[in-house]
Design an enzyme around this catalytic site. Structure first.
Site, mmCIF file in Angstrom:
data_model
loop_
_atom_site.group_PDB
_atom_site.id
_atom_site.type_symbol
_atom_site.label_atom_id
_atom_site.label_comp_id
_atom_site.label_asym_id
_atom_site.label_seq_id
_atom_site.Cartn_x
_atom_site.Cartn_y
_atom_site.Cartn_z
ATOM 1 N N ASP A 177 -16.147 21.515 -52.588
ATOM 2 C CA ASP A 177 -14.814 21.899 -52.133
ATOM 3 C C ASP A 177 -13.921 21.279 -53.185
ATOM 4 O O ASP A 177 -13.753 20.052 -53.218
ATOM 5 C CB ASP A 177 -14.518 21.320 -50.748
ATOM 6 C CG ASP A 177 -13.165 21.796 -50.252
ATOM 7 O OD1 ASP A 177 -12.179 21.642 -51.003
ATOM 8 O OD2 ASP A 177 -13.076 22.332 -49.138
ATOM 9 N N HIS A 178 -13.369 22.093 -54.066
ATOM 10 C CA HIS A 178 -12.752 21.478 -55.255
ATOM 11 C C HIS A 178 -11.523 20.636 -54.903
ATOM 12 O O HIS A 178 -11.100 19.798 -55.689
ATOM 13 C CB HIS A 178 -12.474 22.506 -56.356
ATOM 14 C CG HIS A 178 -11.238 23.322 -56.150
ATOM 15 N ND1 HIS A 178 -11.200 24.413 -55.336
ATOM 16 C CD2 HIS A 178 -9.994 23.211 -56.675
ATOM 17 C CE1 HIS A 178 -9.988 24.936 -55.355
ATOM 18 N NE2 HIS A 178 -9.230 24.223 -56.170
ATOM 19 N N HIS B 27 -10.488 23.825 -47.645
ATOM 20 C CA HIS B 27 -9.609 22.869 -48.338
ATOM 21 C C HIS B 27 -8.660 22.131 -47.384
ATOM 22 O O HIS B 27 -8.500 20.918 -47.460
ATOM 23 C CB HIS B 27 -8.757 23.584 -49.385
ATOM 24 C CG HIS B 27 -9.538 24.383 -50.372
ATOM 25 N ND1 HIS B 27 -10.754 23.983 -50.863
ATOM 26 C CD2 HIS B 27 -9.279 25.580 -50.978
ATOM 27 C CE1 HIS B 27 -11.203 24.886 -51.724
ATOM 28 N NE2 HIS B 27 -10.331 25.860 -51.803
HETATM 29 C C1 BG6 Z 1 -9.614 28.618 -54.176
HETATM 30 C C2 BG6 Z 1 -9.177 29.882 -53.490
HETATM 31 O O1 BG6 Z 1 -10.621 27.977 -53.447
HETATM 32 O O2 BG6 Z 1 -8.498 27.751 -54.312
HETATM 33 C C3 BG6 Z 1 -8.056 30.547 -54.241
HETATM 34 O O3 BG6 Z 1 -10.278 30.766 -53.388
HETATM 35 C C4 BG6 Z 1 -6.922 29.585 -54.469
HETATM 36 O O4 BG6 Z 1 -7.570 31.696 -53.542
HETATM 37 C C5 BG6 Z 1 -7.435 28.281 -55.085
HETATM 38 O O5 BG6 Z 1 -6.009 30.208 -55.366
HETATM 39 C C6 BG6 Z 1 -6.318 27.249 -55.125
HETATM 40 O O6 BG6 Z 1 -6.763 26.130 -55.827
HETATM 41 P P1 BG6 Z 1 -5.749 25.173 -56.564
HETATM 42 O O7 BG6 Z 1 -6.582 24.081 -57.114
HETATM 43 O O8 BG6 Z 1 -5.056 25.987 -57.631
HETATM 44 O O9 BG6 Z 1 -4.754 24.720 -55.525
#
Ligand code: BG6
Length: 487
Positions: A179-180, A242
């Site tokens: 989960d980044h 997230h």
């Molecule tokens: C991803 C989603 O997991 O996270 C995308 O699939 C979203 O739709 C992205 O744009 C947002 O990540 P960050 O790091 O730019 O907030």
């Protein structure tokens, strides 16, 4: 760090180019890759080792946070990369892969520690895991790990099915679910900020906190992902993973130096204590909405249903605002407001803690004091702000809010993927989603999915370039609050 072979499925894909290669390169520059490291890229395209390396180099030039300027070290980095054509469903290709992996391990004289990274669509997860098991790739005399991207399932049942299938070939300790958001440096700091600062630790309860607001707004729309996004919406794309992970990371109470088991145990506990939502109550606590045409930073943009690949009749949610409650000793009575949306006014992920009413002794106080706020800026900028009340000597001693601010420069901050890949190479699972968390998140979200499906919740529209529909403001106004920092 153990010598490692990094086997990358989806090596010609977008995520690999934008995130994985730049992350590996920055780890290499920081000397955080294993001394003996080899990467085998897999894809359907007929690339050679040379064309693969040239593609990786190009992706670094485009996406790395550090300019790759030193050609000797760049060559050293690229020399670890090999490529093999692989059709995910063809068993013979896994035998070919096994030979290549063994050959590289022999050349480098390293033990067979293998990290399998699945940067591919979710429809391939099971097949790949099963083929790794069957081919013998995963049964060598070292360790094996499976790093897997989201989405982990589409609902509660499909997530359970997927987990059950993966667990035939990999144990829970061997599965690293990405989960980044858990890799974002400020998210990783939440735990330590609370643990090592009595000033924060002592206030982390319903005694002092009035409400918590977690926002992840984006300016981008559906982009070229209509086929995926129109089936998932904000609720599955952002909220189930997230946003709930941010909630867990913020609300756990931990003693110093907690182990990864402890962190994950506490996160699970938060999810268990999260008050479940009944299908009939979804409409009262969750706002769903979709963007229509509008203007973002001076540029006109089209509405969701005019986007290529999206049907005029689509009822998909591109925005969610939700009110949640954690029924435990620390948080009972504190509303948690969570929102996320596409085509919003600005890109910003932040957490705002609003403290309870300031002490007031007169009507004048009543008008001028503002609540104390503690703000964690997660991205795109990283910082912490504490808003306090003081007196302004230049204005008849009126109360004035002042901010105590800390912000880091973006260039100094490692990307989420650097942190996560480093941890996966180390075998540290702290910032990966444990199955219990994933399952409990889906369990919580399931009635919401059903209420959306059955149209028990109205779909509101909001103009692109705003902070979402008025109903999202009304949700907080019901409790006497408002979203902070919507300018
Ligand atoms: C991803 C989603 O997991 O996270 C995308 O699939 C979203 O739709 C992205 O744009 C947002 O990540 P960050 O790091 O730019 O907030």
């Amino acid at each position: 760090m153990d010598p490692t072979t990094f086997v990358l499925f989806g090596a010609t894909g977008d995520l690999a180019k934008r995130k994985i290669y730049p992350a590996l390169y920055n780890l290499f520059v920081d000397q955080k890759l294993p001394e003996s490291f080899s990467l085998i890229g897999l894809g359907r395209r007929e690339w050679t080792d040379e064309s693969f390396q040239a593609n990786v180099e190009q992706s670094l030039r485009m996406f790395s946070r550090r300019e790759p300027d030193d050609s000797a070290s760049m060559q050293k980095f690229l020399s670890a990369f090999r490529y093999s054509v692989l059709d995910i469903g063809r068993k013979e290709d896994y035998q070919k892969l096994l030979q290549l992996v063994e050959q590289r391990e022999e050349e480098l004289r390293i033990s067979p520690n293998r990290l399998f990274y699945l940067s591919v669509g979710p429809e391939f997860f099971e097949t790949i895991a099963a083929n790794i098991g069957e081919s013998g790739l995963g049964s060598a005399d070292g360790w094996k790990r499976l790093v897997i991207e989201k989405p982990f399932g589409h609902d509660l049942q499909s997530a359970r099915d997927l987990n059950q299938k993966l667990s035939k070939d990999f144990t829970e300790e061997e599965i690293f679910r990405i989960d980044h958001y858990l890799g974002k440096p400020m998210v990783q700091k939440l735990e330590i900020l609370q643990q090592s600062n009595p000033v924060i630790h002592a206030l982390w309860t319903n005694r002092y906190i009035a409400n918590v607001q977690i926002t992840a707004n984006e300016t981008v729309g559906v982009e070229e992902r209509a086929g995926y996004y129109d089936h998932v919406g904000a609720v599955r794309d952002m909220f189930q993973n997230h946003m709930l992970q941010l909630l867990m990371m913020l609300t756990i109470h931990l003693p110093n130096n907690s182990s990864s088991e402890r962190v994950r145990f506490k996160k699970k506990k938060v999810m268990e204590d999260l008050e479940p939502i009944e299908k009939q109550n979804v409409a009262a606590n969750i706002i769903r909405a979709q963007y229509k045409a509008g203007t973002i930073q001076g540029k006109p943009v089209i509405g969701y249903t005019s986007e290529p690949g999206i049907a005029d009749s689509s009822m998909n949610d591109t925005f969610i605002a939700a009110r949640l409650q954690i029924d435990d000793f620390f948080w009972r009575g504190v509303p948690f407001y969570i929102r996320t949306g596409k085509r919003m006014k600005e890109k910003s992920t932040r957490i705002v803690i609003e403290f309870k009413e300031p002490l007031k002794s007169s009507q004048a106080d009543e008008d001028s004091k503002v609540p104390n706020l503690l703000v964690f800026e997660i991205s795109p900028n990283e910082g912490i702000t504490l808003q306090l009340n003081t007196r302004d000597p230049h204005h008849k001693g009126e109360f004035t809010p002042i901010n105590i601010d800390f912000h880091t420069s973006r260039d100094d901050v490692p990307e989420a993927y650097e942190n996560l890949i480093f941890d996966a190479l180390h075998g540290d699972p702290t910032f990966f989603a444990h199955w219990d968390e994933v399952e409990l998140s889906w369990k919580w979200v399931q009635p919401v999915l059903e209420a959306f499906e059955e149209n028990l919740v109205p779909l509101h529209l909001y103009a692109a370039g705003t902070y979402g529909p008025a109903e999202s403001d009304a949700l907080l106004a019901e409790d006497g609050y408002h979203w902070w920092f919507d300018a």
